[in-house]
Scaffold this motif. Structure first.
Motif, PDB file in Angstrom:
ATOM      1  N   CYS A 196     -12.828  -8.424  -3.651  1.00 15.49           N
ATOM      2  CA  CYS A 196     -12.371  -9.808  -3.580  1.00 15.49           C
ATOM      3  C   CYS A 196     -12.577 -10.500  -4.923  1.00 15.49           C
ATOM      4  O   CYS A 196     -11.699 -11.234  -5.402  1.00 15.49           O
ATOM      5  CB  CYS A 196     -13.108 -10.536  -2.461  1.00 15.49           C
ATOM      6  SG  CYS A 196     -12.618 -12.257  -2.210  1.00 15.49           S
ATOM      7  N   ALA A 229     -21.396  -8.085  -8.611  1.00 15.81           N
ATOM      8  CA  ALA A 229     -21.398  -7.676  -7.207  1.00 15.81           C
ATOM      9  C   ALA A 229     -21.624  -6.178  -7.073  1.00 15.81           C
ATOM     10  O   ALA A 229     -22.390  -5.722  -6.207  1.00 15.81           O
ATOM     11  CB  ALA A 229     -20.081  -8.075  -6.550  1.00 15.81           C
ATOM     12  N   ALA A 282     -16.845  -7.253  -1.144  1.00 16.47           N
ATOM     13  CA  ALA A 282     -16.940  -8.522  -1.866  1.00 16.47           C
ATOM     14  C   ALA A 282     -16.545  -8.343  -3.326  1.00 16.47           C
ATOM     15  O   ALA A 282     -15.923  -9.240  -3.922  1.00 16.47           O
ATOM     16  CB  ALA A 282     -18.359  -9.066  -1.761  1.00 16.47           C
ATOM     17  N   GLN A 318     -18.797 -13.248   5.187  1.00 10.22           N
ATOM     18  CA  GLN A 318     -17.386 -13.635   5.151  1.00 10.22           C
ATOM     19  C   GLN A 318     -16.991 -13.993   6.582  1.00 10.22           C
ATOM     20  O   GLN A 318     -16.278 -13.261   7.258  1.00 10.22           O
ATOM     21  CB  GLN A 318     -16.522 -12.494   4.600  1.00 10.22           C
ATOM     22  CG  GLN A 318     -16.691 -12.251   3.116  1.00 10.22           C
ATOM     23  CD  GLN A 318     -15.973 -13.288   2.259  1.00 10.22           C
ATOM     24  OE1 GLN A 318     -15.293 -14.173   2.753  1.00 10.22           O
ATOM     25  NE2 GLN A 318     -16.123 -13.186   0.949  1.00 10.22           N
ATOM     26  N   ALA A 334     -20.970  -5.210   0.173  1.00  9.94           N
ATOM     27  CA  ALA A 334     -20.925  -5.784  -1.173  1.00  9.94           C
ATOM     28  C   ALA A 334     -19.770  -5.220  -1.973  1.00  9.94           C
ATOM     29  O   ALA A 334     -19.222  -5.906  -2.850  1.00  9.94           O
ATOM     30  CB  ALA A 334     -22.256  -5.522  -1.881  1.00  9.94           C
ATOM     31  N   ASP A 338     -10.166 -12.706   0.791  1.00 15.05           N
ATOM     32  CA  ASP A 338     -10.792 -11.675   1.624  1.00 15.05           C
ATOM     33  C   ASP A 338      -9.929 -11.368   2.838  1.00 15.05           C
ATOM     34  O   ASP A 338      -9.712 -10.192   3.181  1.00 15.05           O
ATOM     35  CB  ASP A 338     -12.183 -12.130   2.059  1.00 15.05           C
ATOM     36  CG  ASP A 338     -12.871 -11.120   2.967  1.00 15.05           C
ATOM     37  OD1 ASP A 338     -13.301 -10.067   2.461  1.00 15.05           O
ATOM     38  OD2 ASP A 338     -12.951 -11.372   4.190  1.00 15.05           O
ATOM     39  N   LYS A 352     -20.982 -16.075   0.855  1.00 14.96           N
ATOM     40  CA  LYS A 352     -19.954 -15.883  -0.159  1.00 14.96           C
ATOM     41  C   LYS A 352     -19.939 -17.069  -1.130  1.00 14.96           C
ATOM     42  O   LYS A 352     -20.373 -18.166  -0.747  1.00 14.96           O
ATOM     43  CB  LYS A 352     -18.586 -15.672   0.505  1.00 14.96           C
ATOM     44  CG  LYS A 352     -18.083 -16.877   1.338  1.00 14.96           C
ATOM     45  CD  LYS A 352     -17.504 -17.983   0.491  1.00 14.96           C
ATOM     46  CE  LYS A 352     -17.458 -19.294   1.175  1.00 14.96           C
ATOM     47  NZ  LYS A 352     -17.260 -20.423   0.246  1.00 14.96           N
ATOM     48  N   PRO A 353     -19.484 -16.896  -2.384  1.00 13.50           N
ATOM     49  CA  PRO A 353     -19.205 -15.626  -3.031  1.00 13.50           C
ATOM     50  C   PRO A 353     -20.508 -14.929  -3.415  1.00 13.50           C
ATOM     51  O   PRO A 353     -21.485 -15.580  -3.770  1.00 13.50           O
ATOM     52  CB  PRO A 353     -18.414 -16.041  -4.283  1.00 13.50           C
ATOM     53  CG  PRO A 353     -18.954 -17.394  -4.624  1.00 13.50           C
ATOM     54  CD  PRO A 353     -19.248 -18.048  -3.294  1.00 13.50           C
ATOM     55  N   LEU A 354     -20.511 -13.624  -3.319  1.00 10.59           N
ATOM     56  CA  LEU A 354     -21.716 -12.863  -3.623  1.00 10.59           C
ATOM     57  C   LEU A 354     -22.184 -13.101  -5.048  1.00 10.59           C
ATOM     58  O   LEU A 354     -23.389 -13.178  -5.316  1.00 10.59           O
ATOM     59  CB  LEU A 354     -21.438 -11.375  -3.391  1.00 10.59           C
ATOM     60  CG  LEU A 354     -22.538 -10.390  -3.769  1.00 10.59           C
ATOM     61  CD1 LEU A 354     -23.827 -10.691  -3.016  1.00 10.59           C
ATOM     62  CD2 LEU A 354     -22.082  -8.953  -3.498  1.00 10.59           C
ATOM     63  N   SER A 363     -12.427 -17.537  -1.780  1.00 17.44           N
ATOM     64  CA  SER A 363     -13.125 -16.336  -1.315  1.00 17.44           C
ATOM     65  C   SER A 363     -12.708 -15.967   0.100  1.00 17.44           C
ATOM     66  O   SER A 363     -12.647 -14.785   0.454  1.00 17.44           O
ATOM     67  CB  SER A 363     -14.643 -16.552  -1.361  1.00 17.44           C
ATOM     68  OG  SER A 363     -15.107 -16.702  -2.678  1.00 17.44           O
ATOM     69  N   VAL A 373     -22.428  -9.397   3.009  1.00 16.85           N
ATOM     70  CA  VAL A 373     -21.917 -10.687   2.537  1.00 16.85           C
ATOM     71  C   VAL A 373     -21.321 -11.427   3.732  1.00 16.85           C
ATOM     72  O   VAL A 373     -20.575 -10.850   4.528  1.00 16.85           O
ATOM     73  CB  VAL A 373     -20.870 -10.504   1.434  1.00 16.85           C
ATOM     74  CG1 VAL A 373     -20.388 -11.856   0.906  1.00 16.85           C
ATOM     75  CG2 VAL A 373     -21.439  -9.658   0.291  1.00 16.85           C
TER      76      VAL A 373
END
Length: 372
Positions: free
Chosen positions: A348, A119, A345, A137, A342, A200, A110-112, A196, A135
Motif C-alpha cells: 500500500c 514498513a 501495508a 486496516q 506488514a 488498501d 495505519k499507516p504503518l 491508506s 496493521v
C-alpha cells in the motif's frame, strides 16, 4: 433485518492482556473498545500522558491500568501479550521497533510507516524475532466492502472494468492537530490518512498496481497539507481504480461505483460502525452490530442511474470491525496468519509514495513488480 453477532473464537485459557498506546481518536474510539469487546482479550493498560485522557480511560474502563510513557510497557513486557500502537503517525515506526525488540506482539494503526522501506524493515524485524506484527486496516471490514467482495465472488458484475471509491467529507474549516500539519515527519494529509484505506481496499479487491497517477491539492485557507486528492491506479490485470479522498467536497459522491461488463454496483453512505463507536455503542454477542437500514442499500443493475430508480437493491452485509481483533486473538493463540500483514501495508505504501511523486512531478509513476 436482523443478523447474528460476529462469530468469535474459543476463549478457553487465560485472556490475552493488551496495552494500547495513545488515547486520541484511534485509541479511544476504535482500539480500546474493540479490544475490550473481543472474547479472549482484556484491555490491561492504556498509555497516555494527558491527564484528561487518563481520566477518560478510567471512566470508560474502570479496571484499566494507566501508564504515562511507552517505556513503562517495555519494562514489564512479560505481563503483556499484545501492544497496540494508536499514537500519532510519526511514532509508529520507533514504537513498533521497540515493542518488537522487547518481544511483544504488535498491532499498529495505519499507516504503518512513512515509506514502504520502513514498513518492510519492520516486517523483516518481526520475522527475525518470530514476533507477531499486524496493521489495523479496519476498512476491510466495512459493510459496503464486504458486500462488494460477495458480489465479485458471485460474478454479479461480470468482468470489472473500473472501480470508483470515494471517502469524501465536507469540512471547510481546519480542525488543527498533527493530521493537518505540513511537517514531513508528522505523515499528515489525506493521502496517507484516508488514502491508506481506499488504496488498501483497491489492492485487496483487484491485486497489485503497476501505474499510478495522482493529483493532491491544498484547498482550504491556512491548510499545510493535502485535503483534496485523487489517485488513479492501473492494476496488473488491467482494471482501473479511481480513488478520491477529500475534506472539501460540498456534494458527496457515491462511496463505491463499480462498473462491470454485466452490471454496475453503486453504494452511497459510510459504514455505520465508526459513528456507533463514537457514540459509545459497543459490539456485544446479544445484539446486532454494523447493520444499516434498507433505504441505504446499494443498487445493482445496468442502463439507469440508481438515483432515478435503476437497479435492484442489494442487502448490505453487516460491517464487522470486531472480526479484526477476533482474528488477532486467534493468530496469537493458534499461530495463524495476521489478518493484515506488514508486507501488505508495504505494498500500500508503494502506491502512496508513487502517488506523492506523481502529484509533485505531474507524471505517471510505474511500480516495479511487487516485492515480498
Amino acid at each position: 433485518m436482523s443478523t447474528p453477532a460476529p462469530s468469535t473464537p474459543s476463549t478457553t485459557g487465560t485472556p490475552l492482556r493488551v496495552g494500547v498506546i495513545g488515547y486520541g481518536l484511534a485509541g479511544s474510539v476504535f482500539h480500546a473498545p474493540l479490544v475490550a469487546a473481543t472474547p479472549g482479550l482484556v484491555l490491561d493498560t492504556v498509555v497516555t500522558s494527558d491527564p484528561a485522557r487518563q481520566a477518560q480511560a478510567r471512566a470508560e474502563f474502570p479496571d484499566v491500568r494507566i501508564a504515562a510513557t511507552p517505556a513503562e510497557l517495555w519494562d514489564r513486557g512479560r505481563e503483556l501479550d499484545l501492544v497496540v500502537i494508536a499514537s500519532p503517525n510519526r511514532t509508529h515506526v520507533p514504537l513498533a521497533t521497540a515493542a518488537l525488540e522487547a518481544g511483544i506482539p504488535v498491532v499498529v494503526d495505519k499507516p504503518l510507516a512513512a515509506t514502504a522501506a520502513e514498513a518492510r524493515a519492520l516486517a523483516d524485524l518481526a520475522d527475525r524475532r518470530g514476533t507477531f506484527l499486524s496493521v489495523f486496516q479496519n476498512r476491510r471490514w466495512d459493510n459496503d466492502f464486504l458486500t462488494l467482495r460477495r458480489l465479485l465472488a458471485d460474478g454479479e458484475l461480470g468482468e470489472v472494468q473500473r472501480f470508483e471509491s470515494r471517502f469524501e467529507r465536507w469540512r471547510p474549516q481546519l480542525k488543527g492537530g498533527w493530521r493537518e500539519s505540513g511537517a514531513p515527519e508528522e505523515i499528515g494529509g489525506l493521502l496517507y490518512d484516508l488514502g491508506s484505506h481506499v488504496v488498501d481496499q483497491a489492492l485487496v479487491l483487484f491485486g497489485p498496481a503497476v501505474r499510478v497517477y495522482a493529483e493532491a491539492d491544498v484547498r482550504r485557507q491556512g491548510a499545510q497539507t493535502d485535503d483534496d486528492t485523487f489517485i488513479a491506479l492501473t492494476h496488473a490485470n488491467g482494471i482501473r481504480s479511481h480513488l478520491y479522498v477529500s475534506a472539501t467536497t460540498a456534494q458527496l459522491g457515491p462511496r463505491f461505483r463499480v462498473l462491470g461488463s454485466r452490471a454496475g454496483y453503486v453504494k452511497y453512505g459510510l459504514d455505520p460502525q465508526e459513528g456507533a463507536l463514537r457514540e459509545g455503542l459497543r459490539p456485544t454477542a446479544d445484539a446486532p452490530w454494523g447493520e444499516e437500514p434498507e433505504h441505504l442499500w446499494g443498487r445493482l443493475g445496468s442502463g439507469e442511474s440508481p438515483l432515478t430508480g435503476g437497479g435492484t437493491p442489494v442487502p448490505t452485509a453487516p460491517g464487522d470491525y470486531p472480526a479484526y481483533y477476533v482474528a488477532v486473538a486467534a493468530a496469537l493463540r493458534e499461530g495463524g496468519p495476521a489478518p493484515v500483514t506488514a508486507y501488505e501495508a508495504a505494498h500500500c505504501l508503494d502506491v502512496l509514495e508513487a502517488a506523492r511523486t506523481s502529484s509533485r512531478d505531474g507524471v505517471v509513476v510505474e511500480i516495479p513488480a511487487a516485492k515480498p
